[in-house]
Design a protein around this motif. Sequence first.
Motif, PDB file in Angstrom:
ATOM      1  N   LYS A 150      47.684  33.946  47.964  1.00  0.00           N
ATOM      2  CA  LYS A 150      47.885  35.082  48.860  1.00  0.00           C
ATOM      3  C   LYS A 150      48.646  34.668  50.109  1.00  0.00           C
ATOM      4  CE  LYS A 150      44.305  38.384  47.582  1.00  0.00           C
ATOM      5  NZ  LYS A 150      43.224  39.232  48.049  1.00  0.00           N
ATOM      6  N   TRP A 166      47.034  35.884  38.374  1.00  0.00           N
ATOM      7  CA  TRP A 166      45.630  35.637  38.052  1.00  0.00           C
ATOM      8  C   TRP A 166      45.353  35.861  36.571  1.00  0.00           C
ATOM      9  CZ3 TRP A 166      41.656  33.151  39.645  1.00  0.00           C
ATOM     10  CH2 TRP A 166      40.377  33.462  39.177  1.00  0.00           C
ATOM     11  N   GLU A 167      45.926  36.924  36.005  1.00  0.00           N
ATOM     12  CA  GLU A 167      45.732  37.193  34.577  1.00  0.00           C
ATOM     13  C   GLU A 167      46.285  36.048  33.737  1.00  0.00           C
ATOM     14  OE1 GLU A 167      47.526  40.904  33.758  1.00  0.00           O
ATOM     15  OE2 GLU A 167      46.024  42.097  34.844  1.00  0.00           O
ATOM     16  N   ILE A 197      39.018  29.586  41.370  1.00  0.00           N
ATOM     17  CA  ILE A 197      38.547  30.855  41.915  1.00  0.00           C
ATOM     18  C   ILE A 197      38.484  30.809  43.438  1.00  0.00           C
ATOM     19  CG2 ILE A 197      36.529  32.374  42.054  1.00  0.00           C
ATOM     20  CD1 ILE A 197      35.986  31.701  39.117  1.00  0.00           C
ATOM     21  N   TYR A 211      42.496  29.425  44.710  1.00  0.00           N
ATOM     22  CA  TYR A 211      43.643  30.235  44.300  1.00  0.00           C
ATOM     23  C   TYR A 211      43.899  31.431  45.202  1.00  0.00           C
ATOM     24  CZ  TYR A 211      46.371  33.527  41.525  1.00  0.00           C
ATOM     25  OH  TYR A 211      47.304  34.444  41.104  1.00  0.00           O
ATOM     26  N   PRO A 212      42.897  32.311  45.469  1.00  0.00           N
ATOM     27  CA  PRO A 212      43.186  33.482  46.304  1.00  0.00           C
ATOM     28  C   PRO A 212      43.714  33.113  47.680  1.00  0.00           C
ATOM     29  CG  PRO A 212      41.051  33.704  45.238  1.00  0.00           C
ATOM     30  CD  PRO A 212      41.491  32.299  45.032  1.00  0.00           C
ATOM     31  N   LEU A 253      46.764  33.022  34.713  1.00  0.00           N
ATOM     32  CA  LEU A 253      45.976  31.821  34.950  1.00  0.00           C
ATOM     33  C   LEU A 253      44.676  31.855  34.153  1.00  0.00           C
ATOM     34  CD1 LEU A 253      46.072  29.202  36.585  1.00  0.00           C
ATOM     35  CD2 LEU A 253      44.825  30.372  38.395  1.00  0.00           C
ATOM     36  N   VAL A 254      44.053  33.010  34.044  1.00  0.00           N
ATOM     37  CA  VAL A 254      42.834  33.150  33.255  1.00  0.00           C
ATOM     38  C   VAL A 254      43.109  32.841  31.792  1.00  0.00           C
ATOM     39  CG1 VAL A 254      41.144  34.802  32.400  1.00  0.00           C
ATOM     40  CG2 VAL A 254      41.695  34.746  34.829  1.00  0.00           C
ATOM     41  N   VAL A 311      49.672  38.807  42.749  1.00  0.00           N
ATOM     42  CA  VAL A 311      48.428  38.037  42.639  1.00  0.00           C
ATOM     43  C   VAL A 311      47.710  38.371  41.339  1.00  0.00           C
ATOM     44  CG1 VAL A 311      46.139  37.688  43.625  1.00  0.00           C
ATOM     45  CG2 VAL A 311      48.133  37.710  45.112  1.00  0.00           C
ATOM     46  N   ASN A 312      47.618  39.660  41.033  1.00  0.00           N
ATOM     47  CA  ASN A 312      46.920  40.069  39.811  1.00  0.00           C
ATOM     48  C   ASN A 312      47.609  39.541  38.558  1.00  0.00           C
ATOM     49  OD1 ASN A 312      44.996  41.430  41.287  1.00  0.00           O
ATOM     50  ND2 ASN A 312      46.109  43.371  41.255  1.00  0.00           N
TER      51      ASN A 312
END
Length: 454
Positions: free
Chosen positions: A34, A159-160, A26, A29-30, A162-163, A155-156
């Motif tokens: 990014k 991220w999805e 968390i 990663y950003p 990765l979650v 990114v989204n």
Amino acid sequence: MIRVNLTQRIWLSFISLIVLVGLSIIIIYPISIKGTLTDETYRIIEYEQARYHMTRDFTEDPPDSDLNFVERREAIRSVFHLYIINNFGTLQENIPQEVLAEMTANARDQEQTSGRYELTYGGATLFYVVTKVKATDTEMFAISYMWDTYRDQMVNRLWERLVYILLLTSVLSLLPAIYLKHYLRHPLIILGNHFEQIAKRNWQEPFKWEGDEDFQKLSDQFEKMRQNLMRYDRAQKTFIQHASHELKTPIMVIKSYAQSVKDGILPKENIESTMNVIMEESNRMEQRVKDMIYYTKLDSLKDEKANHENITFGEIAFHIEERFRMQREEIRFIIEGADIRFNGDYEQLQVMLENFVENALRYAESRIWIRAEVKEKDVHISVENDGDHIAESELATIFAPFHKGNKGQFGLGLAIVKRIAELHFGYTFAQNTDDGVKFTVCIPKEQQTKKKQS
């Protein structure tokens, strides 16, 4: 402080690991993703700018678009272009004045041929690249830009995914946690049950674990401890039995003689002879009690700091000779190695030599040798007598507690010698020689100094 058992520790460890990985992702990663996608956005802009200007004349206006400046945010991976000529942009782009003013200011201040910039407008980020264009008598800049929609969507999406991967990994990690819990708990429960039995002084059942190397090593150590406890228990029982037996005889003699005197019956010729027997048995009992107390005292000294000092062998040997030579005047004492020096506890070594000589006096015919020799790093202290040989079967057990020869008294003298040798990090042995029987204690000379310094 909260106490947790092994199972809870395993679960807490896995959960902490998952939480730590999740927090790291968390936080890191950003920033990392990014930054990577921002660089990718600029590369796309630069590539499209170069490709666009290779096929167009800089003096021509860029083609019109059906989308206004703000609507172009929804155009994924779309790069748009404009020119700034003499501080004025091409108006068909319909770019807001504040955006155009910032682009123009950055373009005028730019020293290099090309530069990367970004600005915020309407809550979104605009990435653009400014390139100086060579033109005659005209200051011209080519500007290509792209909204952050592409980067944010990437990114989204990442991220999805990765979650999903993190959730799947968390669920799958529970499987090794469950396996590890059962794997560790089973042998520990068995080991705990054996410890509980030992606490109840029930150590007859052996323990052997086959499989994992570490648990097998632990089971071997436990088994060694169990066997040592059994040996100690047997030795303790044997000691009590022998001690009781050794004290029983003089007590019975004293009691019977005292009762006879009380009844007016003299077992001996007169009262003096009768009391001499009582005194003799009392002295024997006293000596046995002293030996037993000293023997058990040596056990407690194992955990205490040794009081070693530098000793000359002759100091002890001549003192022992003076004390014992009157007991049997026909015995000749021969002392060898009187000038040898070594480290040790003076009192203990004196007791050790006394027991050796007292034992030798019971068997010697005419001579007793008291020797000290240096052999490599050891000091060999020995007492030899010219009496009859000892049976070979008894040589290995002669230093055991309560082992008595045919003229032995209490069976603790040589056992005390062995304990003293062990306290000096040495060992004992007995052997038949050409002249008779020799008892030896070997003390590592250098080790005594090291132990004392530590």
